[in-house]
Scaffold this motif. Structure first.
Motif, PDB file in Angstrom:
ATOM      1  N   VAL A  83     -43.654  -0.438 -37.884  1.00 24.88           N
ATOM      2  CA  VAL A  83     -42.951   0.779 -38.047  1.00 24.88           C
ATOM      3  C   VAL A  83     -43.645   1.781 -36.819  1.00 24.88           C
ATOM      4  O   VAL A  83     -43.034   2.363 -36.095  1.00 24.88           O
ATOM      5  N   GLY A  84     -44.973   1.784 -37.006  1.00 27.08           N
ATOM      6  CA  GLY A  84     -45.779   2.530 -35.832  1.00 27.08           C
ATOM      7  C   GLY A  84     -45.359   2.233 -34.557  1.00 27.08           C
ATOM      8  O   GLY A  84     -45.050   3.035 -33.744  1.00 27.08           O
ATOM      9  N   GLY A  85     -45.668   1.000 -34.453  1.00 30.25           N
ATOM     10  CA  GLY A  85     -45.200   0.467 -32.849  1.00 30.25           C
ATOM     11  C   GLY A  85     -43.732   0.772 -32.382  1.00 30.25           C
ATOM     12  O   GLY A  85     -43.390   1.085 -31.471  1.00 30.25           O
ATOM     13  N   GLN A  86     -42.740   0.311 -33.375  1.00 30.71           N
ATOM     14  CA  GLN A  86     -41.463   0.550 -33.080  1.00 30.71           C
ATOM     15  C   GLN A  86     -41.127   2.146 -32.937  1.00 30.71           C
ATOM     16  O   GLN A  86     -40.332   2.417 -31.949  1.00 30.71           O
ATOM     17  N   MET A  87     -41.653   2.781 -33.585  1.00 32.36           N
ATOM     18  CA  MET A  87     -41.395   4.404 -33.444  1.00 32.36           C
ATOM     19  C   MET A  87     -42.175   4.735 -32.025  1.00 32.36           C
ATOM     20  O   MET A  87     -41.464   5.646 -31.448  1.00 32.36           O
TER      21      MET A  87
ATOM     22  N   LEU B 158     -31.295   9.156 -24.963  1.00 37.05           N
ATOM     23  CA  LEU B 158     -31.109   9.500 -26.242  1.00 37.05           C
ATOM     24  C   LEU B 158     -30.504   8.207 -26.970  1.00 37.05           C
ATOM     25  O   LEU B 158     -30.909   8.101 -27.942  1.00 37.05           O
ATOM     26  N   MET B 159     -29.391   7.673 -26.348  1.00 40.30           N
ATOM     27  CA  MET B 159     -28.817   6.414 -26.936  1.00 40.30           C
ATOM     28  C   MET B 159     -29.963   5.295 -27.107  1.00 40.30           C
ATOM     29  O   MET B 159     -30.014   4.773 -28.213  1.00 40.30           O
ATOM     30  N   LEU B 160     -30.916   5.297 -26.268  1.00 38.11           N
ATOM     31  CA  LEU B 160     -31.989   4.255 -26.191  1.00 38.11           C
ATOM     32  C   LEU B 160     -32.930   4.790 -27.244  1.00 38.11           C
ATOM     33  O   LEU B 160     -33.338   3.812 -28.151  1.00 38.11           O
ATOM     34  N   PHE B 161     -33.460   6.034 -27.447  1.00 37.24           N
ATOM     35  CA  PHE B 161     -33.907   6.213 -28.585  1.00 37.24           C
ATOM     36  C   PHE B 161     -33.420   5.882 -29.906  1.00 37.24           C
ATOM     37  O   PHE B 161     -34.043   5.407 -31.063  1.00 37.24           O
ATOM     38  N   ILE B 162     -31.911   6.205 -30.192  1.00 42.79           N
ATOM     39  CA  ILE B 162     -31.354   5.873 -31.509  1.00 42.79           C
ATOM     40  C   ILE B 162     -31.451   4.450 -31.642  1.00 42.79           C
ATOM     41  O   ILE B 162     -31.845   3.941 -32.848  1.00 42.79           O
ATOM     42  N   PHE B 163     -31.203   3.610 -30.743  1.00 42.06           N
ATOM     43  CA  PHE B 163     -31.255   2.097 -30.797  1.00 42.06           C
ATOM     44  C   PHE B 163     -32.589   1.777 -31.097  1.00 42.06           C
ATOM     45  O   PHE B 163     -32.892   0.685 -32.071  1.00 42.06           O
ATOM     46  N   LEU B 164     -33.755   2.210 -30.861  1.00 38.04           N
ATOM     47  CA  LEU B 164     -35.261   1.853 -31.079  1.00 38.04           C
ATOM     48  C   LEU B 164     -35.594   2.436 -32.232  1.00 38.04           C
ATOM     49  O   LEU B 164     -36.201   1.831 -32.893  1.00 38.04           O
ATOM     50  N   VAL B 165     -35.123   3.542 -32.741  1.00 37.56           N
ATOM     51  CA  VAL B 165     -35.478   3.988 -33.952  1.00 37.56           C
ATOM     52  C   VAL B 165     -35.053   3.074 -35.049  1.00 37.56           C
ATOM     53  O   VAL B 165     -35.617   2.747 -36.095  1.00 37.56           O
ATOM     54  N   ALA B 166     -33.970   2.210 -34.821  1.00 41.63           N
ATOM     55  CA  ALA B 166     -33.357   1.143 -35.814  1.00 41.63           C
ATOM     56  C   ALA B 166     -34.480   0.192 -35.911  1.00 41.63           C
ATOM     57  O   ALA B 166     -34.648  -0.606 -36.831  1.00 41.63           O
ATOM     58  N   SER B 167     -35.287  -0.019 -34.821  1.00 34.80           N
ATOM     59  CA  SER B 167     -36.193  -1.211 -34.720  1.00 34.80           C
ATOM     60  C   SER B 167     -37.288  -0.836 -35.898  1.00 34.80           C
ATOM     61  O   SER B 167     -37.913  -1.597 -36.368  1.00 34.80           O
ATOM     62  N   ALA B 168     -37.644   0.412 -35.868  1.00 32.56           N
ATOM     63  CA  ALA B 168     -38.800   0.786 -36.763  1.00 32.56           C
ATOM     64  C   ALA B 168     -38.019   0.537 -38.249  1.00 32.56           C
ATOM     65  O   ALA B 168     -38.976   0.157 -39.096  1.00 32.56           O
TER      66      ALA B 168
ATOM     67  N   GLY C 268     -35.646  -1.449 -39.366  1.00 30.93           N
ATOM     68  CA  GLY C 268     -35.679  -2.906 -39.727  1.00 30.93           C
ATOM     69  C   GLY C 268     -37.067  -3.616 -39.593  1.00 30.93           C
ATOM     70  O   GLY C 268     -37.248  -4.383 -40.596  1.00 30.93           O
ATOM     71  N   ALA C 269     -38.093  -3.214 -38.916  1.00 28.47           N
ATOM     72  CA  ALA C 269     -39.349  -3.708 -39.102  1.00 28.47           C
ATOM     73  C   ALA C 269     -39.862  -3.549 -40.248  1.00 28.47           C
ATOM     74  O   ALA C 269     -40.562  -4.412 -41.163  1.00 28.47           O
ATOM     75  N   LEU C 270     -39.864  -2.283 -40.948  1.00 29.76           N
ATOM     76  CA  LEU C 270     -40.535  -2.099 -42.438  1.00 29.76           C
ATOM     77  C   LEU C 270     -39.582  -2.942 -43.572  1.00 29.76           C
ATOM     78  O   LEU C 270     -40.238  -3.565 -44.388  1.00 29.76           O
ATOM     79  N   ILE C 271     -38.226  -2.700 -43.234  1.00 29.32           N
ATOM     80  CA  ILE C 271     -37.563  -3.404 -44.424  1.00 29.32           C
ATOM     81  C   ILE C 271     -37.561  -4.937 -44.364  1.00 29.32           C
ATOM     82  O   ILE C 271     -37.917  -5.461 -45.369  1.00 29.32           O
ATOM     83  N   GLY C 272     -37.858  -5.491 -43.188  1.00 34.76           N
ATOM     84  CA  GLY C 272     -38.040  -6.731 -42.839  1.00 34.76           C
ATOM     85  C   GLY C 272     -39.528  -7.264 -43.574  1.00 34.76           C
ATOM     86  O   GLY C 272     -39.680  -8.258 -44.057  1.00 34.76           O
ATOM     87  N   GLY C 273     -40.485  -6.504 -43.345  1.00 32.42           N
ATOM     88  CA  GLY C 273     -41.854  -6.648 -43.890  1.00 32.42           C
ATOM     89  C   GLY C 273     -41.546  -6.680 -45.568  1.00 32.42           C
ATOM     90  O   GLY C 273     -42.155  -7.621 -46.241  1.00 32.42           O
TER      91      GLY C 273
ATOM     92  N   ALA D 232     -34.802  -6.404 -35.447  1.00 31.67           N
ATOM     93  CA  ALA D 232     -36.452  -5.923 -35.625  1.00 31.67           C
ATOM     94  C   ALA D 232     -36.937  -6.459 -36.939  1.00 31.67           C
ATOM     95  O   ALA D 232     -38.061  -6.632 -37.035  1.00 31.67           O
ATOM     96  N   SER D 233     -36.260  -6.968 -37.948  1.00 31.24           N
ATOM     97  CA  SER D 233     -36.656  -7.434 -39.086  1.00 31.24           C
ATOM     98  C   SER D 233     -37.566  -8.802 -38.885  1.00 31.24           C
ATOM     99  O   SER D 233     -38.360  -9.366 -39.675  1.00 31.24           O
ATOM    100  N   ALA D 234     -37.175  -9.480 -37.501  1.00 32.91           N
ATOM    101  CA  ALA D 234     -37.687 -10.879 -37.447  1.00 32.91           C
ATOM    102  C   ALA D 234     -39.329 -10.627 -37.305  1.00 32.91           C
ATOM    103  O   ALA D 234     -40.099 -11.778 -37.529  1.00 32.91           O
TER     104      ALA D 234
END
Length: 405
Positions: free
Chosen positions: A146-150, A263-273, A275-280, A326-328
Protein backbone atom coordinates in the motif's frame (compact mmCIF):
# COMPACT_ATOMS: atom_id res chain seq x y z
CA UNK A 1 5.13 -27.09 26.60
CA UNK A 2 3.66 -24.90 29.34
CA UNK A 3 0.99 -22.29 28.63
CA UNK A 4 3.40 -19.40 29.22
CA UNK A 5 6.01 -20.95 26.98
CA UNK A 6 3.45 -21.47 24.24
CA UNK A 7 2.43 -17.85 24.45
CA UNK A 8 6.04 -16.78 24.34
CA UNK A 9 6.64 -18.83 21.20
CA UNK A 10 3.83 -17.22 19.26
CA UNK A 11 5.02 -14.76 16.60
CA UNK A 12 4.26 -11.13 17.23
CA UNK A 13 3.28 -8.66 14.53
CA UNK A 14 5.22 -5.41 14.91
CA UNK A 15 2.57 -3.06 13.55
CA UNK A 16 4.52 0.15 14.18
CA UNK A 17 7.46 -1.18 12.17
CA UNK A 18 5.15 -2.31 9.36
CA UNK A 19 3.48 1.10 9.22
CA UNK A 20 6.84 2.90 9.08
CA UNK A 21 7.97 0.44 6.41
CA UNK A 22 4.85 1.30 4.44
CA UNK A 23 5.52 5.03 4.83
CA UNK A 24 9.14 4.64 3.74
CA UNK A 25 8.01 2.58 0.76
CA UNK A 26 5.58 5.40 -0.05
CA UNK A 27 8.38 7.96 -0.06
CA UNK A 28 10.68 5.71 -2.10
CA UNK A 29 8.07 5.01 -4.76
CA UNK A 30 6.93 8.64 -4.75
CA UNK A 31 10.39 9.62 -5.93
CA UNK A 32 10.29 6.87 -8.57
CA UNK A 33 6.86 7.94 -9.80
CA UNK A 34 8.07 11.46 -10.50
CA UNK A 35 9.99 10.07 -13.49
CA UNK A 36 6.94 9.11 -15.63
CA UNK A 37 4.96 11.98 -14.12
CA UNK A 38 7.33 14.46 -15.73
CA UNK A 39 7.24 12.79 -19.17
CA UNK A 40 4.74 15.18 -20.80
CA UNK A 41 6.95 18.13 -19.79
CA UNK A 42 10.30 16.76 -20.94
CA UNK A 43 8.78 15.29 -24.12
CA UNK A 44 7.91 18.80 -25.25
CA UNK A 45 10.97 20.51 -23.80
CA UNK A 46 13.49 18.14 -25.40
CA UNK A 47 11.51 17.12 -28.49
CA UNK A 48 11.43 13.43 -27.53
CA UNK A 49 9.49 10.70 -29.31
CA UNK A 50 7.73 7.73 -27.69
CA UNK A 51 10.74 5.47 -28.15
CA UNK A 52 12.94 7.89 -26.21
CA UNK A 53 10.30 8.11 -23.47
CA UNK A 54 10.25 4.33 -23.30
CA UNK A 55 14.05 4.24 -23.08
CA UNK A 56 13.98 6.50 -20.00
CA UNK A 57 11.67 4.02 -18.27
CA UNK A 58 13.82 1.15 -19.56
CA UNK A 59 17.00 2.74 -18.16
CA UNK A 60 15.47 3.38 -14.74
CA UNK A 61 13.91 -0.04 -14.41
CA UNK A 62 16.87 -2.02 -15.76
CA UNK A 63 19.16 -0.20 -13.30
CA UNK A 64 16.84 -1.29 -10.53
CA UNK A 65 16.32 -4.85 -11.72
CA UNK A 66 19.97 -5.75 -12.33
CA UNK A 67 21.13 -4.86 -8.82
CA UNK A 68 18.21 -6.10 -6.73
CA UNK A 69 18.89 -9.87 -6.90
CA UNK A 70 22.59 -9.24 -6.22
CA UNK A 71 21.79 -7.07 -3.20
CA UNK A 72 19.29 -9.66 -1.99
CA UNK A 73 21.79 -12.51 -2.35
CA UNK A 74 24.45 -10.62 -0.40
CA UNK A 75 22.10 -9.54 2.38
CA UNK A 76 20.81 -13.13 2.77
CA UNK A 77 24.33 -14.01 3.87
CA UNK A 78 25.16 -10.73 5.61
CA UNK A 79 22.02 -8.75 6.59
CA UNK A 80 22.55 -5.00 6.16
CA UNK A 81 19.49 -3.17 7.54
CA UNK A 82 21.19 0.23 7.23
CA UNK A 83 21.64 -0.31 3.48
CA UNK A 84 18.08 1.01 3.02
CA UNK A 85 19.33 4.47 4.02
CA UNK A 86 22.13 4.22 1.44
CA UNK A 87 19.54 3.37 -1.19
CA UNK A 88 17.52 6.46 -0.34
CA UNK A 89 20.70 8.51 -0.71
CA UNK A 90 21.05 7.31 -4.31
CA UNK A 91 17.41 8.21 -4.96
CA UNK A 92 18.01 11.72 -3.58
CA UNK A 93 20.98 12.19 -5.90
CA UNK A 94 18.95 10.99 -8.88
CA UNK A 95 16.04 13.28 -8.03
CA UNK A 96 18.28 16.34 -7.93
CA UNK A 97 20.00 15.21 -11.12
CA UNK A 98 16.64 14.93 -12.89
CA UNK A 99 15.57 18.36 -11.66
CA UNK A 100 18.62 20.09 -13.14
CA UNK A 101 19.35 17.85 -16.14
CA UNK A 102 20.06 19.89 -19.26
CA UNK A 103 20.28 17.05 -21.80
CA UNK A 104 18.76 13.68 -22.65
CA UNK A 105 21.87 11.70 -21.49
CA UNK A 106 21.73 13.54 -18.14
CA UNK A 107 18.06 12.54 -17.78
CA UNK A 108 19.00 8.90 -18.41
CA UNK A 109 21.81 9.05 -15.83
CA UNK A 110 19.50 10.55 -13.21
CA UNK A 111 16.83 7.92 -13.89
CA UNK A 112 19.45 5.18 -13.51
CA UNK A 113 20.55 6.62 -10.16
CA UNK A 114 16.98 6.50 -8.83
CA UNK A 115 16.75 2.92 -10.06
CA UNK A 116 19.90 1.93 -8.19
CA UNK A 117 18.48 3.48 -5.03
CA UNK A 118 15.35 1.35 -5.32
CA UNK A 119 17.43 -1.76 -5.98
CA UNK A 120 19.22 -1.28 -2.66
CA UNK A 121 16.07 -0.43 -0.72
CA UNK A 122 13.68 -3.24 -1.67
CA UNK A 123 15.44 -6.52 -0.73
CA UNK A 124 16.26 -5.55 2.84
CA UNK A 125 12.90 -3.81 3.32
CA UNK A 126 11.17 -7.00 2.14
CA UNK A 127 13.07 -9.00 4.76
CA UNK A 128 12.07 -6.48 7.43
CA UNK A 129 8.40 -6.79 6.46
CA UNK A 130 8.53 -10.59 6.63
CA UNK A 131 10.28 -10.65 10.02
CA UNK A 132 7.90 -8.04 11.45
CA UNK A 133 4.79 -9.83 10.17
CA UNK A 134 4.26 -12.20 13.08
CA UNK A 135 3.25 -14.85 10.56
CA UNK A 136 0.61 -12.65 8.90
CA UNK A 137 2.53 -12.42 5.65
CA UNK A 138 -0.35 -11.16 3.55
CA UNK A 139 -1.11 -8.33 5.97
CA UNK A 140 2.57 -7.35 6.18
CA UNK A 141 3.10 -7.36 2.43
CA UNK A 142 -0.26 -5.63 1.97
CA UNK A 143 0.79 -2.73 4.23
CA UNK A 144 4.19 -2.59 2.57
CA UNK A 145 2.62 -2.63 -0.90
CA UNK A 146 0.00 0.00 0.00
CA UNK A 147 2.84 2.37 0.84
CA UNK A 148 4.55 1.74 -2.48
CA UNK A 149 1.35 1.96 -4.50
CA UNK A 150 0.27 5.18 -2.80
CA UNK A 151 3.68 6.67 -3.44
CA UNK A 152 3.36 5.73 -7.10
CA UNK A 153 -0.10 7.26 -7.23
CA UNK A 154 0.97 10.55 -5.67
CA UNK A 155 3.51 11.22 -8.42
CA UNK A 156 0.98 12.14 -11.14
CA UNK A 157 -1.10 14.16 -8.66
CA UNK A 158 1.92 16.17 -7.52
CA UNK A 159 2.97 16.55 -11.13
CA UNK A 160 -0.41 18.12 -11.93
CA UNK A 161 -0.30 20.41 -8.89
CA UNK A 162 3.41 21.27 -8.73
CA UNK A 163 5.56 20.14 -11.65
CA UNK A 164 3.26 21.15 -14.54
CA UNK A 165 2.84 24.74 -13.25
CA UNK A 166 6.45 25.20 -12.08
CA UNK A 167 8.50 23.12 -14.47
CA UNK A 168 11.22 20.50 -14.32
CA UNK A 169 13.28 22.30 -11.67
CA UNK A 170 10.46 21.92 -9.14
CA UNK A 171 11.45 18.26 -8.79
CA UNK A 172 14.09 19.48 -6.35
CA UNK A 173 11.31 20.55 -3.99
CA UNK A 174 10.77 16.86 -3.20
CA UNK A 175 14.26 16.41 -1.75
CA UNK A 176 12.94 16.66 1.87
CA UNK A 177 10.88 13.52 1.18
CA UNK A 178 14.10 11.62 0.49
CA UNK A 179 15.74 13.02 3.62
CA UNK A 180 12.73 11.98 5.72
CA UNK A 181 12.89 8.49 4.23
CA UNK A 182 16.58 8.25 5.15
CA UNK A 183 15.78 9.13 8.77
CA UNK A 184 12.97 6.56 8.90
CA UNK A 185 15.17 3.80 7.47
CA UNK A 186 17.77 4.43 10.19
CA UNK A 187 15.05 4.02 12.85
CA UNK A 188 13.75 0.85 11.17
CA UNK A 189 17.23 -0.65 11.05
CA UNK A 190 17.54 -0.30 14.81
CA UNK A 191 14.14 -1.90 15.35
CA UNK A 192 14.92 -4.72 12.96
CA UNK A 193 17.94 -5.81 14.98
CA UNK A 194 15.68 -6.60 17.96
CA UNK A 195 13.07 -8.26 15.74
CA UNK A 196 15.69 -10.52 14.14
CA UNK A 197 16.78 -11.72 17.58
CA UNK A 198 13.17 -12.56 18.46
CA UNK A 199 12.64 -14.41 15.18
CA UNK A 200 15.87 -16.37 15.64
CA UNK A 201 14.88 -17.38 19.19
CA UNK A 202 11.43 -18.46 18.01
CA UNK A 203 12.90 -20.56 15.19
CA UNK A 204 15.31 -22.19 17.61
CA UNK A 205 12.44 -23.04 19.98
CA UNK A 206 10.38 -24.50 17.16
CA UNK A 207 13.34 -26.43 15.81
CA UNK A 208 13.88 -28.04 19.20
CA UNK A 209 10.22 -29.03 19.45
CA UNK A 210 9.64 -30.62 16.04
CA UNK A 211 11.07 -31.81 12.73
CA UNK A 212 12.81 -29.37 10.40
CA UNK A 213 10.86 -28.08 7.43
CA UNK A 214 11.60 -30.10 4.28
CA UNK A 215 12.79 -27.84 1.43
CA UNK A 216 11.02 -28.04 -1.90
CA UNK A 217 12.64 -30.04 -4.69
CA UNK A 218 14.77 -27.92 -7.07
CA UNK A 219 12.49 -28.90 -9.96
CA UNK A 220 9.46 -27.61 -8.05
CA UNK A 221 11.22 -24.35 -7.23
CA UNK A 222 12.35 -23.85 -10.84
CA UNK A 223 8.90 -24.56 -12.27
CA UNK A 224 7.19 -22.28 -9.77
CA UNK A 225 9.62 -19.41 -10.27
CA UNK A 226 9.35 -19.67 -14.07
CA UNK A 227 5.55 -19.52 -14.06
CA UNK A 228 5.52 -16.68 -11.52
CA UNK A 229 7.96 -14.76 -13.74
CA UNK A 230 5.71 -15.18 -16.80
CA UNK A 231 2.69 -14.04 -14.78
CA UNK A 232 4.66 -11.01 -13.59
CA UNK A 233 5.59 -10.11 -17.17
CA UNK A 234 1.99 -10.20 -18.40
CA UNK A 235 0.81 -8.12 -15.43
CA UNK A 236 3.62 -5.59 -15.66
CA UNK A 237 3.34 -5.18 -19.42
CA UNK A 238 -0.29 -4.14 -19.03
CA UNK A 239 0.28 -1.91 -16.00
CA UNK A 240 3.28 -0.26 -17.69
CA UNK A 241 1.08 0.69 -20.64
CA UNK A 242 -0.77 2.90 -18.16
CA UNK A 243 2.13 4.08 -16.06
CA UNK A 244 4.09 5.39 -19.04
CA UNK A 245 1.48 6.06 -21.74
CA UNK A 246 -1.97 6.48 -20.14
CA UNK A 247 -1.67 10.29 -20.09
CA UNK A 248 -0.81 10.32 -23.80
CA UNK A 249 -3.70 7.95 -24.54
CA UNK A 250 -6.19 10.21 -22.77
CA UNK A 251 -4.83 13.34 -24.44
CA UNK A 252 -4.85 11.73 -27.91
CA UNK A 253 -8.23 9.97 -27.65
CA UNK A 254 -10.27 12.44 -25.58
CA UNK A 255 -8.32 15.72 -26.02
CA UNK A 256 -8.07 16.32 -22.27
CA UNK A 257 -5.50 18.65 -20.69
CA UNK A 258 -2.20 17.43 -19.23
CA UNK A 259 -3.42 18.18 -15.70
CA UNK A 260 -6.62 16.19 -16.26
CA UNK A 261 -4.66 13.24 -17.63
CA UNK A 262 -2.35 13.31 -14.59
CA UNK A 263 -5.33 13.34 -12.22
CA UNK A 264 -6.79 10.35 -14.08
CA UNK A 265 -3.49 8.53 -13.70
CA UNK A 266 -3.54 9.33 -9.98
CA UNK A 267 -7.00 7.79 -9.62
CA UNK A 268 -5.87 4.73 -11.56
CA UNK A 269 -2.84 4.25 -9.32
CA UNK A 270 -4.79 4.77 -6.07
CA UNK A 271 -6.70 1.64 -7.06
CA UNK A 272 -3.36 -0.17 -6.94
CA UNK A 273 -2.96 0.66 -3.27
CA UNK A 274 -6.43 -0.60 -2.39
CA UNK A 275 -5.97 -3.72 -4.48
CA UNK A 276 -2.58 -4.51 -2.93
CA UNK A 277 -3.96 -4.40 0.62
CA UNK A 278 -7.07 -6.41 -0.25
CA UNK A 279 -5.00 -9.02 -2.07
CA UNK A 280 -2.63 -9.42 0.87
CA UNK A 281 -5.32 -9.70 3.55
CA UNK A 282 -7.60 -12.01 1.54
CA UNK A 283 -4.61 -14.13 0.56
CA UNK A 284 -4.01 -14.87 4.26
CA UNK A 285 -7.54 -16.32 4.39
CA UNK A 286 -8.04 -18.14 1.09
CA UNK A 287 -4.48 -18.85 -0.07
CA UNK A 288 -2.16 -17.31 -2.66
CA UNK A 289 -3.07 -19.72 -5.44
CA UNK A 290 -6.68 -18.50 -5.65
CA UNK A 291 -5.64 -14.86 -5.45
CA UNK A 292 -3.19 -15.29 -8.35
CA UNK A 293 -5.87 -16.93 -10.49
CA UNK A 294 -8.31 -14.09 -9.88
CA UNK A 295 -5.91 -11.16 -10.07
CA UNK A 296 -4.16 -12.06 -13.34
CA UNK A 297 -7.00 -13.60 -15.37
CA UNK A 298 -9.92 -11.77 -13.74
CA UNK A 299 -9.52 -8.34 -15.44
CA UNK A 300 -9.85 -9.83 -18.96
CA UNK A 301 -13.48 -8.76 -19.61
CA UNK A 302 -12.66 -5.21 -18.50
CA UNK A 303 -9.47 -4.93 -20.58
CA UNK A 304 -11.36 -6.09 -23.69
CA UNK A 305 -13.99 -3.38 -23.19
CA UNK A 306 -11.58 -0.54 -22.38
CA UNK A 307 -10.44 0.47 -25.91
CA UNK A 308 -14.05 1.08 -26.93
CA UNK A 309 -15.25 3.00 -23.86
CA UNK A 310 -16.00 6.74 -23.64
CA UNK A 311 -14.12 9.01 -21.24
CA UNK A 312 -16.30 8.27 -18.19
CA UNK A 313 -16.28 4.51 -18.63
CA UNK A 314 -12.55 4.58 -19.40
CA UNK A 315 -12.02 5.91 -15.88
CA UNK A 316 -14.36 3.33 -14.34
CA UNK A 317 -12.83 0.41 -16.23
CA UNK A 318 -9.22 1.38 -15.55
CA UNK A 319 -9.91 1.62 -11.82
CA UNK A 320 -11.52 -1.83 -11.86
CA UNK A 321 -8.66 -3.32 -13.87
CA UNK A 322 -5.96 -2.01 -11.57
CA UNK A 323 -7.92 -2.86 -8.42
CA UNK A 324 -7.90 -6.51 -9.51
CA UNK A 325 -4.41 -6.66 -11.01
CA UNK A 326 -2.73 -4.97 -8.04
CA UNK A 327 -3.81 -7.78 -5.74
CA UNK A 328 -1.43 -10.11 -7.60
CA UNK A 329 1.98 -8.84 -6.49
CA UNK A 330 1.79 -9.61 -2.77
CA UNK A 331 0.43 -13.09 -3.54
CA UNK A 332 3.14 -13.78 -6.13
CA UNK A 333 5.89 -12.54 -3.81
CA UNK A 334 4.71 -14.58 -0.82
CA UNK A 335 4.24 -17.65 -3.03
CA UNK A 336 7.86 -17.26 -4.17
CA UNK A 337 9.02 -16.85 -0.56
CA UNK A 338 7.32 -20.12 0.34
CA UNK A 339 9.16 -21.80 -2.52
CA UNK A 340 12.52 -20.57 -1.15
CA UNK A 341 11.94 -19.62 2.52
CA UNK A 342 15.65 -19.36 3.33
CA UNK A 343 16.41 -16.89 0.53
CA UNK A 344 14.09 -14.02 1.39
CA UNK A 345 16.47 -11.26 0.32
CA UNK A 346 17.17 -12.95 -3.00
CA UNK A 347 13.46 -13.58 -3.64
CA UNK A 348 12.57 -10.00 -2.71
CA UNK A 349 15.35 -8.62 -4.88
CA UNK A 350 14.49 -10.94 -7.75
CA UNK A 351 10.78 -10.16 -7.84
CA UNK A 352 11.11 -6.44 -7.21
CA UNK A 353 13.85 -6.52 -9.82
CA UNK A 354 11.50 -8.36 -12.17
CA UNK A 355 8.83 -5.80 -11.39
CA UNK A 356 11.16 -3.02 -12.58
CA UNK A 357 13.00 -4.89 -15.31
CA UNK A 358 9.98 -6.45 -16.99
CA UNK A 359 8.17 -3.14 -16.78
CA UNK A 360 11.14 -1.43 -18.41
CA UNK A 361 11.27 -3.95 -21.26
CA UNK A 362 7.52 -3.57 -21.75
CA UNK A 363 7.81 0.23 -21.79
CA UNK A 364 10.45 0.14 -24.53
CA UNK A 365 8.42 -2.33 -26.63
CA UNK A 366 5.16 -0.43 -26.16
CA UNK A 367 6.87 2.86 -26.97
CA UNK A 368 8.03 1.44 -30.29
CA UNK A 369 4.56 0.08 -31.01
CA UNK A 370 2.94 3.42 -30.15
CA UNK A 371 5.17 5.20 -32.66
CA UNK A 372 4.46 2.54 -35.30
CA UNK A 373 0.74 1.75 -34.99
CA UNK A 374 -0.62 4.44 -32.68
CA UNK A 375 -1.36 4.57 -28.97
CA UNK A 376 -5.01 3.45 -29.31
CA UNK A 377 -4.02 0.30 -31.19
CA UNK A 378 -1.52 -0.51 -28.45
CA UNK A 379 -4.31 -0.64 -25.88
CA UNK A 380 -6.36 -2.91 -28.14
CA UNK A 381 -3.45 -5.38 -28.27
CA UNK A 382 -2.67 -5.15 -24.55
CA UNK A 383 -6.27 -6.08 -23.76
CA UNK A 384 -5.40 -9.76 -24.34
CA UNK A 385 -2.46 -9.87 -21.90
CA UNK A 386 -4.54 -11.14 -18.93
CA UNK A 387 -4.97 -14.43 -20.83
CA UNK A 388 -1.53 -15.29 -19.47
CA UNK A 389 -3.30 -15.92 -16.17
CA UNK A 390 -4.16 -19.39 -17.52
CA UNK A 391 -0.55 -20.32 -16.71
CA UNK A 392 -1.55 -20.34 -13.04
CA UNK A 393 -2.91 -23.85 -13.67
CA UNK A 394 0.69 -25.12 -13.84
CA UNK A 395 1.87 -23.61 -10.55
CA UNK A 396 3.06 -26.21 -8.02
CA UNK A 397 0.51 -26.67 -5.24
CA UNK A 398 2.67 -25.90 -2.23
CA UNK A 399 1.70 -25.34 1.36
CA UNK A 400 2.04 -21.71 2.40
CA UNK A 401 2.63 -20.38 5.90
CA UNK A 402 -1.06 -20.82 6.80
CA UNK A 403 -1.31 -24.37 5.50
CA UNK A 404 -2.93 -23.53 2.17
CA UNK A 405 -1.71 -23.79 -1.35
Amino acid sequence: MSSSAALGSRPKAHLSVLLVLGLTHLLNDLLQSLIPAVYPIIKTAYGLDFVQIGVITFTFQIAASLFQPVVGHVTDRHPMPYSTAVGMGFSLAGLLGLAFAASYPAILAAAACIGIGSSIFHPEATRMARNASGGRQGLAQGIFQVGGQMGGALGPLLAALVIVPHGQGSLAWFAPAALLAMALTVWMAGQHAAIRRQVAALRAARGAGGPARTPHAPRTVLLGMTILTLLMFSKNAYIESFRSFYTFYLIDRFQVSVSTSQLMLFIFLVASAVGALIGGVVGDRIGRYRIIWFSVLGPLPLTLLLPYADFFWTGVLTVGINLIMASAFAAILIYAMELAPDRIGLVGGLFYGLNFGLGGIAAAILGGLADGIGIERVYQLCAFLPLAGLLTWFLPRIEDGRGRA
